[in-house]
Design a protein around this motif. Structure first.
Motif, PDB file in Angstrom:
ATOM      1  N   SER A   2      16.147 -35.859  69.320  1.00 57.02           N
ATOM      2  CA  SER A   2      14.791 -35.804  69.842  1.00 57.02           C
ATOM      3  C   SER A   2      14.253 -34.386  69.716  1.00 57.02           C
ATOM      4  O   SER A   2      15.014 -33.414  69.768  1.00 57.02           O
ATOM      5  N   PRO A   3      12.940 -34.246  69.513  1.00 52.26           N
ATOM      6  CA  PRO A   3      12.374 -32.910  69.386  1.00 52.26           C
ATOM      7  C   PRO A   3      12.522 -32.132  70.677  1.00 52.26           C
ATOM      8  O   PRO A   3      12.569 -32.692  71.767  1.00 52.26           O
ATOM      9  N   ARG A   6       8.150 -29.242  74.462  1.00 49.02           N
ATOM     10  CA  ARG A   6       7.111 -28.250  74.189  1.00 49.02           C
ATOM     11  C   ARG A   6       7.111 -27.211  75.296  1.00 49.02           C
ATOM     12  O   ARG A   6       7.017 -27.519  76.478  1.00 49.02           O
ATOM     13  N   SER A  58      12.999 -25.153  62.258  1.00 50.19           N
ATOM     14  CA  SER A  58      12.521 -25.453  63.604  1.00 50.19           C
ATOM     15  C   SER A  58      11.056 -25.066  63.764  1.00 50.19           C
ATOM     16  O   SER A  58      10.256 -25.826  64.326  1.00 50.19           O
ATOM     17  N   LYS A  61       8.746 -27.520  61.997  1.00 52.22           N
ATOM     18  CA  LYS A  61       8.591 -28.757  62.764  1.00 52.22           C
ATOM     19  C   LYS A  61       7.641 -28.544  63.941  1.00 52.22           C
ATOM     20  O   LYS A  61       6.788 -29.393  64.233  1.00 52.22           O
ATOM     21  N   ASP A  62       7.793 -27.418  64.623  1.00 55.10           N
ATOM     22  CA  ASP A  62       6.903 -27.110  65.746  1.00 55.10           C
ATOM     23  C   ASP A  62       5.454 -27.008  65.279  1.00 55.10           C
ATOM     24  O   ASP A  62       4.525 -27.482  65.954  1.00 55.10           O
ATOM     25  N   GLU A  64       4.064 -28.409  62.660  1.00 56.24           N
ATOM     26  CA  GLU A  64       3.550 -29.757  62.365  1.00 56.24           C
ATOM     27  C   GLU A  64       3.133 -30.461  63.651  1.00 56.24           C
ATOM     28  O   GLU A  64       2.075 -31.085  63.721  1.00 56.24           O
ATOM     29  N   ARG A  65       3.968 -30.353  64.664  1.00 56.22           N
ATOM     30  CA  ARG A  65       3.682 -31.004  65.942  1.00 56.22           C
ATOM     31  C   ARG A  65       2.422 -30.443  66.586  1.00 56.22           C
ATOM     32  O   ARG A  65       1.652 -31.177  67.221  1.00 56.22           O
ATOM     33  N   GLU A  66       2.188 -29.141  66.396  1.00 55.55           N
ATOM     34  CA  GLU A  66       1.005 -28.505  66.971  1.00 55.55           C
ATOM     35  C   GLU A  66      -0.247 -28.722  66.121  1.00 55.55           C
ATOM     36  O   GLU A  66      -1.334 -28.280  66.492  1.00 55.55           O
ATOM     37  N   GLY A  67      -0.102 -29.397  64.977  1.00 54.80           N
ATOM     38  CA  GLY A  67      -1.252 -29.644  64.123  1.00 54.80           C
ATOM     39  C   GLY A  67      -1.679 -28.452  63.300  1.00 54.80           C
ATOM     40  O   GLY A  67      -2.807 -28.396  62.816  1.00 54.80           O
ATOM     41  N   THR A  70       0.910 -29.413  57.648  1.00 54.07           N
ATOM     42  CA  THR A  70       1.345 -30.739  57.243  1.00 54.07           C
ATOM     43  C   THR A  70       2.382 -30.580  56.139  1.00 54.07           C
ATOM     44  O   THR A  70       2.462 -29.528  55.494  1.00 54.07           O
TER      45      THR A  70
END
Length: 216
Positions: A2-3, A6, A58, A61-62, A64-67, A70
């Motif tokens: 799991s990520p 945040r 890492s 990935k962070d 990408e998650r924060e927008g 891509t």
């Protein structure tokens, strides 16, 4: 797996919220690299000396998650994955430019342990080109460490701000600087027009940028 959760400053403040997204070490330097356009993981790792593979993976990935970025797969025959900035990520350009201007005085003389890449001068030189009234064109820059090209204008369309190697077409100017002159310009101690006037920088071309740099 799991990520990771945040992390947050948990403060109702826009600066704190911004640092929630970009405050981790390496994040803004990854943005600096992606301002050149899509980059493969291996290219990013090569141009971020000192970052471990685990930390880089890492951070990506962070982001990408924060927008901010891509990831997409290139069509054959490339078939590699590349990372690129989203509109939100590209919006960090003025932040990096302001941070670079604020930190210019900290450059001093280059230390023996300092890594260097030619394109790391792109953002400081964009600032210097604006001060020189170079307009909106593309400037090809030749340094001892290598050649890159940079957009002198505002780059509001979110496209690449700079790129490695020669300009893809005929640039508005070709600028040649030695290491000492480039460092002085990046530190804000020397303007580009003065560098050209004193023979410390060479400029060729007939575009708006070249003409501006040759002005007395």
């Amino acid at each position: 797996m799991s990520p990771r959760p945040r992390r947050s400053y948990d403060q109702y403040c826009s600066a704190a919220r911004a640092l929630d997204a970009v405050g981790d070490r390496w994040t803004l330097l990854i943005v600096r690299e992606l301002l050149a356009g899509p980059r493969r993981y291996t290219d990013l790792h090569a141009d971020l000396p000192g970052v471990s593979t685990d930390v880089l993976a890492s951070r990506l990935k962070d982001m990408e998650r924060e927008g901010l970025t891509t990831r997409r797969r290139l069509p054959p025959p490339g078939a590699a994955y590349v990372y690129e900035l989203t509109e939100r990520g590209a919006g960090l350009l003025p932040v990096l430019e302001a941070l670079g201007a604020w930190g210019a005085a900290e450059l001093g003389e280059r230390r023996p342990t300092d890594a260097v890449r030619a394109h790391w001068a792109a953002l400081p030189l964009r600032r210097a080109l604006r001060r020189a009234g170079a307009g909106e064109g593309t400037v090809e820059v030749r340094l001892e460490e290598g050649t890159f090209h940079v957009r002198a204008g505002d780059a509001e369309d979110g496209g690449p701000v700079y790129g490695d190697g020669p300009a893809p077409g005929e640039p508005d100017a070709r600028l040649t600087l030695d290491a000492g002159t480039c460092a002085a310009v990046c530190r804000g101690e020397l303007g580009l027009r003065r560098a050209v006037r004193e023979g410390r920088a060479g400029v060729t071309g007939e575009g708006t940028a070249a003409k501006a740099l040759r002005e007395p």
